[in-house]
Write a protein that holds these residues in place. Structure first.
Motif, PDB file in Angstrom:
ATOM      1  N   CYS A   6       0.206   4.052  -1.644  1.00 43.84           N
ATOM      2  CA  CYS A   6      -0.548   5.267  -1.941  1.00 43.84           C
ATOM      3  C   CYS A   6      -1.520   5.633  -0.823  1.00 43.84           C
ATOM      4  O   CYS A   6      -2.239   6.623  -0.920  1.00 43.84           O
ATOM      5  CB  CYS A   6      -1.292   5.106  -3.263  1.00 43.84           C
ATOM      6  SG  CYS A   6      -1.717   6.673  -4.075  1.00 43.84           S
ATOM      7  N   GLY A   7      -1.561   4.816   0.231  1.00 41.11           N
ATOM      8  CA  GLY A   7      -2.390   5.160   1.376  1.00 41.11           C
ATOM      9  C   GLY A   7      -3.829   4.724   1.282  1.00 41.11           C
ATOM     10  O   GLY A   7      -4.667   5.159   2.088  1.00 41.11           O
ATOM     11  N   HIS A   8      -4.149   3.838   0.346  1.00 42.00           N
ATOM     12  CA  HIS A   8      -5.535   3.388   0.241  1.00 42.00           C
ATOM     13  C   HIS A   8      -5.955   2.592   1.469  1.00 42.00           C
ATOM     14  O   HIS A   8      -7.145   2.544   1.804  1.00 42.00           O
ATOM     15  CB  HIS A   8      -5.734   2.552  -1.015  1.00 42.00           C
ATOM     16  CG  HIS A   8      -5.514   3.312  -2.284  1.00 42.00           C
ATOM     17  ND1 HIS A   8      -5.752   2.776  -3.535  1.00 42.00           N
ATOM     18  CD2 HIS A   8      -5.095   4.577  -2.510  1.00 42.00           C
ATOM     19  CE1 HIS A   8      -5.478   3.683  -4.467  1.00 42.00           C
ATOM     20  NE2 HIS A   8      -5.051   4.777  -3.861  1.00 42.00           N
TER      21      HIS A   8
ATOM     22  N   TYR B 123       7.105   4.653   1.470  1.00 44.22           N
ATOM     23  CA  TYR B 123       5.901   5.358   1.922  1.00 44.22           C
ATOM     24  C   TYR B 123       5.134   4.530   2.956  1.00 44.22           C
ATOM     25  O   TYR B 123       5.079   3.304   2.892  1.00 44.22           O
ATOM     26  CB  TYR B 123       4.971   5.641   0.734  1.00 44.22           C
ATOM     27  CG  TYR B 123       3.607   6.136   1.163  1.00 44.22           C
ATOM     28  CD1 TYR B 123       3.379   7.487   1.396  1.00 44.22           C
ATOM     29  CD2 TYR B 123       2.558   5.240   1.377  1.00 44.22           C
ATOM     30  CE1 TYR B 123       2.136   7.940   1.817  1.00 44.22           C
ATOM     31  CE2 TYR B 123       1.322   5.682   1.795  1.00 44.22           C
ATOM     32  CZ  TYR B 123       1.106   7.033   2.019  1.00 44.22           C
ATOM     33  OH  TYR B 123      -0.118   7.477   2.446  1.00 44.22           O
TER      34      TYR B 123
ATOM     35  N   PHE C 113       1.276   5.250   5.240  1.00 46.60           N
ATOM     36  CA  PHE C 113       0.231   6.162   5.684  1.00 46.60           C
ATOM     37  C   PHE C 113       0.476   6.530   7.141  1.00 46.60           C
ATOM     38  O   PHE C 113       0.845   5.691   7.962  1.00 46.60           O
ATOM     39  CB  PHE C 113      -1.142   5.493   5.532  1.00 46.60           C
ATOM     40  CG  PHE C 113      -2.299   6.375   5.916  1.00 46.60           C
ATOM     41  CD1 PHE C 113      -2.818   7.277   5.000  1.00 46.60           C
ATOM     42  CD2 PHE C 113      -2.850   6.305   7.181  1.00 46.60           C
ATOM     43  CE1 PHE C 113      -3.885   8.099   5.353  1.00 46.60           C
ATOM     44  CE2 PHE C 113      -3.913   7.118   7.540  1.00 46.60           C
ATOM     45  CZ  PHE C 113      -4.434   8.025   6.618  1.00 46.60           C
TER      46      PHE C 113
ATOM     47  N   GLU D 186      -5.841   2.225  -9.066  1.00 43.35           N
ATOM     48  CA  GLU D 186      -4.501   2.366  -9.633  1.00 43.35           C
ATOM     49  C   GLU D 186      -4.434   1.840 -11.061  1.00 43.35           C
ATOM     50  O   GLU D 186      -3.703   0.912 -11.383  1.00 43.35           O
ATOM     51  CB  GLU D 186      -3.481   1.649  -8.746  1.00 43.35           C
ATOM     52  CG  GLU D 186      -3.360   2.188  -7.331  1.00 43.35           C
ATOM     53  CD  GLU D 186      -2.712   3.561  -7.260  1.00 43.35           C
ATOM     54  OE1 GLU D 186      -2.298   4.080  -8.322  1.00 43.35           O
ATOM     55  OE2 GLU D 186      -2.613   4.104  -6.158  1.00 43.35           O
TER      56      GLU D 186
ATOM     57  N   ASN E  98      -0.593  14.297   5.076  1.00 47.80           N
ATOM     58  CA  ASN E  98       0.021  13.081   5.611  1.00 47.80           C
ATOM     59  C   ASN E  98       1.324  13.377   6.338  1.00 47.80           C
ATOM     60  O   ASN E  98       1.997  12.481   6.821  1.00 47.80           O
ATOM     61  CB  ASN E  98       0.280  12.080   4.476  1.00 47.80           C
ATOM     62  CG  ASN E  98       0.420  10.657   4.963  1.00 47.80           C
ATOM     63  OD1 ASN E  98      -0.484  10.148   5.606  1.00 47.80           O
ATOM     64  ND2 ASN E  98       1.531  10.001   4.649  1.00 47.80           N
TER      65      ASN E  98
ATOM     66  N   HIS F 115       0.862  -1.180   0.000  1.00 47.31           N
ATOM     67  CA  HIS F 115       0.000   0.000   0.000  1.00 47.31           C
ATOM     68  C   HIS F 115       0.902   1.235   0.000  1.00 47.31           C
ATOM     69  O   HIS F 115       1.189   1.822   1.038  1.00 47.31           O
ATOM     70  CB  HIS F 115      -0.928  -0.006   1.219  1.00 47.31           C
ATOM     71  CG  HIS F 115      -2.201  -0.745   0.977  1.00 47.31           C
ATOM     72  ND1 HIS F 115      -3.173  -0.280   0.130  1.00 47.31           N
ATOM     73  CD2 HIS F 115      -2.652  -1.929   1.464  1.00 47.31           C
ATOM     74  CE1 HIS F 115      -4.184  -1.127   0.102  1.00 47.31           C
ATOM     75  NE2 HIS F 115      -3.891  -2.146   0.897  1.00 47.31           N
TER      76      HIS F 115
ATOM     77  N   LEU G  99       4.020   9.494  -2.419  1.00 48.00           N
ATOM     78  CA  LEU G  99       3.136   8.449  -2.911  1.00 48.00           C
ATOM     79  C   LEU G  99       3.853   7.612  -3.972  1.00 48.00           C
ATOM     80  O   LEU G  99       4.668   8.111  -4.741  1.00 48.00           O
ATOM     81  CB  LEU G  99       1.875   9.073  -3.518  1.00 48.00           C
ATOM     82  CG  LEU G  99       1.045   9.959  -2.574  1.00 48.00           C
ATOM     83  CD1 LEU G  99      -0.114  10.590  -3.324  1.00 48.00           C
ATOM     84  CD2 LEU G  99       0.540   9.165  -1.372  1.00 48.00           C
ATOM     85  N   HIS G 100       3.552   6.322  -3.978  1.00 49.98           N
ATOM     86  CA  HIS G 100       4.114   5.354  -4.924  1.00 49.98           C
ATOM     87  C   HIS G 100       5.608   5.122  -4.705  1.00 49.98           C
ATOM     88  O   HIS G 100       6.298   4.639  -5.602  1.00 49.98           O
ATOM     89  CB  HIS G 100       3.843   5.777  -6.380  1.00 49.98           C
ATOM     90  CG  HIS G 100       2.400   5.754  -6.761  1.00 49.98           C
ATOM     91  ND1 HIS G 100       1.968   5.469  -8.038  1.00 49.98           N
ATOM     92  CD2 HIS G 100       1.274   5.987  -6.039  1.00 49.98           C
ATOM     93  CE1 HIS G 100       0.639   5.533  -8.079  1.00 49.98           C
ATOM     94  NE2 HIS G 100       0.193   5.851  -6.876  1.00 49.98           N
TER      95      HIS G 100
ATOM     96  N   HIS H 120      -8.080  12.137  -0.376  1.00 48.75           N
ATOM     97  CA  HIS H 120      -6.801  11.450  -0.581  1.00 48.75           C
ATOM     98  C   HIS H 120      -5.745  12.114   0.288  1.00 48.75           C
ATOM     99  O   HIS H 120      -5.716  13.331   0.423  1.00 48.75           O
ATOM    100  CB  HIS H 120      -6.377  11.534  -2.049  1.00 48.75           C
ATOM    101  CG  HIS H 120      -5.402  10.483  -2.461  1.00 48.75           C
ATOM    102  ND1 HIS H 120      -4.096  10.431  -1.986  1.00 48.75           N
ATOM    103  CD2 HIS H 120      -5.534   9.433  -3.311  1.00 48.75           C
ATOM    104  CE1 HIS H 120      -3.478   9.401  -2.528  1.00 48.75           C
ATOM    105  NE2 HIS H 120      -4.329   8.769  -3.333  1.00 48.75           N
ATOM    106  N   ASN H 121      -4.871  11.292   0.848  1.00 44.16           N
ATOM    107  CA  ASN H 121      -3.775  11.841   1.655  1.00 44.16           C
ATOM    108  C   ASN H 121      -2.732  12.507   0.762  1.00 44.16           C
ATOM    109  O   ASN H 121      -2.567  12.149  -0.408  1.00 44.16           O
ATOM    110  CB  ASN H 121      -3.145  10.740   2.503  1.00 44.16           C
ATOM    111  CG  ASN H 121      -2.216   9.846   1.713  1.00 44.16           C
ATOM    112  OD1 ASN H 121      -1.000  10.055   1.679  1.00 44.16           O
ATOM    113  ND2 ASN H 121      -2.776   8.829   1.049  1.00 44.16           N
TER     114      ASN H 121
END
Length: 387
Positions: free
Chosen positions: A103-105, A363, A365, A138, A352, A101, A358-359, A164-165
């Motif tokens: 991207c923080g989903h 990373y 969250f 994604e 965040n 994860h 992101l990506h 979205h963060n």
């Protein structure tokens, strides 16, 4: 008002859900474990209805207020992860090789689950809240699939909101703007077919590597010479494949990349220029050039009234000085755009903190965000559906 006391109290519980999801990432539409986890939680909260299988593997929970009559709003989170090998070293790091994860989903899903639990307990609103958990953000277009499945009509959703963060934005702050906030995306693959031969005799060949190299440079003129400087466009070549030997000029070369724009007319012109440049280059060098162009997500376009409303709700949680209402658009893509094409609404960023981007494989969250995000969702629902 500041963050909700109940949201602060639930932070560790919700962080536990988030870390569980982080350890078990799934890709695209194959989010079966994640969807099962979400479904189980929504049922345990006492949601009035829990529907699965929307947009292939999406989940929607329905929570009716104390006064059932009234509007229905949708609150959306995404569930899928990325094909990246994690390097965080966290105790809750991914247990699935090559997936994380990034991207923080996991955080988005956990925060919306926390808000759903609160709203199902209190029901301090008139109308209905639909909590939407979608797969395949994604690149798979899961948001589009849920819309095409009739989600908006089935639940009578009148407005829809997403969040979205944003790494780099401090925790406790929000960012939003009306109009285009994220870019339309497209992907292209260009195949150059020449004539191969001995590397010591280039005059007897049509060298696809030289032609493709010229194309990489020429495509940059779409932004620098074909587009108004005040408009936004990105043309990035991200792949270049050709040849297998030191002494052989190959028969073909392939380049691929992405186009990002904030207006439909700029997107259309960019595709036209790519095709024209390739056609001209083919004529100039005597090669054959094939262009495969795939327009992907549309522009994520925030509706004016709903953007003001979302910003005001964020200000009620974070304070006016911590809500940035004129953020620069982000040239990344987002399939919440399909939901905003189907219904009015707004997409907002939540800070965040100082984390990896992101990506990125480092990373993670930031769990300190959870009470802020939960409070935003709760206040948005209660304000939009006030008695």
């Amino acid at each position: 008002m500041p963050i909700l006391n109940r949201a602060a109290e639930m932070q560790e519980e919700v962080a536990g859900w988030r870390r569980h999801l982080h350890q078990t990432p799934e890709l695209n539409f194959d989010v079966l474990q994640t969807a099962d986890f979400v479904t189980g939680k929504l049922k345990s909260f006492g949601c009035d209805e829990v529907v699965t299988g929307l947009g292939k593997t999406g989940v929607v929970g329905i929570i009716r207020g104390r006064k059932g009559d009234g509007a229905t709003i949708g609150l959306r989170a995404d569930m899928d992860a990325l094909p990246i090998e994690e390097i965080t070293g966290k105790p809750w790091a991914s247990t699935v090789r090559g997936k994380m994860h990034a991207c923080g989903h996991d955080g988005h899903t956990a925060m919306l689950l926390g808000a759903a639990k609160y709203l199902a307990e209190t029901r301090n609103f008139a109308g209905t809240v639909a909590v939407i958990f979608q797969p395949a953000e994604e690149g798979g277009g899961g948001g589009n699939e849920m819309v095409k499945d009739g989600m908006m009509e089935r639940f009578g959703i009148e407005k829809v909101f997403g969040m979205h963060n944003m790494p780099g934005l401090p925790v406790g702050q929000f960012a939003i703007k009306p109009g285009p906030i994220m870019a339309a995306t497209a992907e292209f693959t260009i195949t150059v077919k020449g004539r191969g031969g001995h590397a010591a005799m280039p005059h007897s060949t049509i060298d696809p590597i030289v032609i493709a190299s010229q194309l990489v440079v020429a495509l940059q003129t779409i932004a620098s010479r074909s587009t108004d400087p005040v408009e936004a466009v990105v043309v990035s070549v991200t792949k270049f494949h050709a040849g297998d030997a030191y002494n052989v000029i190959p028969e073909s070369a392939e380049i691929a990349g992405t186009v990002r724009t904030l207006k439909k007319e700029v997107a259309k012109r960019s595709e036209e220029r790519i095709r024209a440049i390739c056609a001209g280059m083919a004529t100039a060098f005597g090669a054959t050039i094939e262009v495969d162009y795939d327009a992907n997500y549309p522009v994520t376009f925030n509706h004016a009234e709903e953007t003001v409303f979302a910003g005001d709700v964020a200000a009620s949680v974070a304070g006016d000085s911590h809500v940035h209402r004129a953020i620069q658009p982000v040239m990344g893509g987002e399939d919440f755009s399909y939901m905003l094409e189907a219904r009015p609404g707004a997409f907002i960023f939540i800070g965040n903190g100082d984390t990896a981007g992101l990506h990125h494989p480092a990373y993670d969250f930031n769990d300190e965000v959870i009470p802020h995000g939960m409070s935003y969702w709760v206040k948005l629902a209660e304000t939009a559906l006030a008695d």
